[in-house]
Design an enzyme around this catalytic site. Structure first.
Site, mmCIF file in Angstrom:
data_model
loop_
_atom_site.group_PDB
_atom_site.id
_atom_site.type_symbol
_atom_site.label_atom_id
_atom_site.label_comp_id
_atom_site.label_asym_id
_atom_site.label_seq_id
_atom_site.Cartn_x
_atom_site.Cartn_y
_atom_site.Cartn_z
ATOM 1 N N ALA A 1 73.133 78.773 25.575
ATOM 2 C CA ALA A 1 72.654 79.540 26.717
ATOM 3 C C ALA A 1 72.583 81.003 26.288
ATOM 4 C CB ALA A 1 73.610 79.369 27.881
ATOM 5 N N GLY B 1 74.641 75.237 24.761
ATOM 6 C CA GLY B 1 73.515 74.634 25.476
ATOM 7 C C GLY B 1 72.532 73.934 24.545
ATOM 8 N N GLU C 1 74.004 70.595 23.925
ATOM 9 C CA GLU C 1 73.847 69.863 25.194
ATOM 10 C C GLU C 1 72.403 69.381 25.371
ATOM 11 O OE1 GLU C 1 75.578 73.250 27.172
ATOM 12 O OE2 GLU C 1 77.190 72.000 27.978
ATOM 13 N N GLU D 1 81.899 77.405 23.306
ATOM 14 C CA GLU D 1 82.043 78.218 24.522
ATOM 15 C C GLU D 1 83.420 78.850 24.663
ATOM 16 O OE1 GLU D 1 80.515 75.290 24.406
ATOM 17 O OE2 GLU D 1 78.644 75.382 25.525
#
Ligand code: CAA
Length: 261
Positions: free
Chosen positions: A67, A112, A115, A135
């Site tokens: 992200a 992300g 993911e 993270e």
């Protein structure tokens, strides 16, 4: 439809979605996630034309490095919840696409990005790929499904180790853990993914869509319920043209000509 942060191309029945923010290592912000969702809608709207989807990242360094941290650093809890919800919606839509999806992981697939790859049916990687959920280094936890999809893909203890440590796995370690299938040279990756996509896309599209649905649902269901789902799907195919053509072609010793779904 024109896009700023991704590219979307369709050739030979295979759609290729490339996340295209190489200066930010293809990090996912609201605009990029929104465009990914829009491209998936295009794929869903034309099942006859798009029989498989490949996801990859622009540039030589990254698939998707996570992200967008710069954008996230400005969020409060309510906005972070909206951002995570957008990530979940987008990756759920990817996972639920009725055609096969293939991640071609060409570099960093972190946070992300990991993911995003895990929401695809199949993952192939270049030997430069790096996977991780780092993270905790940012004081965060995975927010686009990583706490749940990772444990389903690699098992609870391995997922805990990856997420707790934030360690980055090289392609060989990722393969050993079950995060990717074949690992190939960077220049061969897209062709490898395309060859698999074309092979799968040549199979019966209704059967493929049902296999995907039944396997995905079944993975989260008790076995008797999952087997019921399989039986219903299996039986349903006998009412359609695709199975009639597939079985007739076998008996007549000719290649099957599957109708568009
Ligand atoms: N968000 C925003 N920008 C990013 C980014 C990200 N996730 N990852 C890299 N960038 C930017 C860098 O800020 C840098 O920009 P500038 O040139 O303007 O400084 C550019 O991309 C190149 O990155 P680096 O200079 O850091 O490249 P490097 O080769 O030294 O390191 C890297 C590569 C190891 C991938 C490193 O960039 C890195 O650690 N990135 C962050 C990875 C990360 O923590 N991802 C998880 C994000 S949180 C998340 O994803 C939560 C969730 O589940 C939803």
């Amino acid at each position: 439809m024109s896009f700023q942060n991704i590219t979307w191309e369709v050739a030979d029945g295979v759609g290729t979605l490339t996340v295209n923010r190489p200066k930010q290592l293809n990090a996912l912000d609201v605009a990029t996630l929104t465009e990914i969702g829009q491209a998936l809608e295009l794929a869903r709207a034309e099942p006859g034309q798009v029989r498989a989807v490949i996801l990859t990242g622009a540039g030589e360094k990254a698939f998707v490095a996570g992200a967008d941290i710069a954008a996230m650093s400005r969020l409060g809890p309510a906005e972070a919840s909206d951002f995570a919800a957008l990530g979940h919606r987008t990756l759920d839509a990817l996972e639920a696409l009725p055609v096969v999806t293939i991640a071609a992981v060409n570099g960093f697939a972190l946070g992300g990005g990991c993911e995003l790859a895990m929401a695809c049916d199949l993952v192939y990687a270049s030997d430069k790929a790096r996977f991780g959920q780092p993270e905790v280094n940012l004081g965060l936890i995975p927010g686009f499904g990583g706490t749940q999809r990772l444990l389903r893909r690699v098992g609870l203890m391995r997922a805990k180790e990856m997420i707790f440590s934030g360690e980055v796995y090289d392609a060989a370690a990722a393969r050993a853990a079950g995060l990717c299938l074949d690992v190939v040279a960077p220049e061969k990756l897209l062709e490898h993914a395309r060859a698999k996509a074309r092979l799968i896309a040549s199979r019966g599209p209704a059967a493929l869509a049902l296999c995907k649905k039944v396997m995905q649902r079944g993975a989260d269901q008790p076995l008797p319920q999952a087997l019921d789902g399989e039986r219903t799907a299996f039986a349903g195919l006998f009412g359609g043209a695709e199975a009639k053509e597939g079985m007739a072609a076998f008996l007549e010793k000719r290649p099957a000509r599957f109708p568009a779904p």
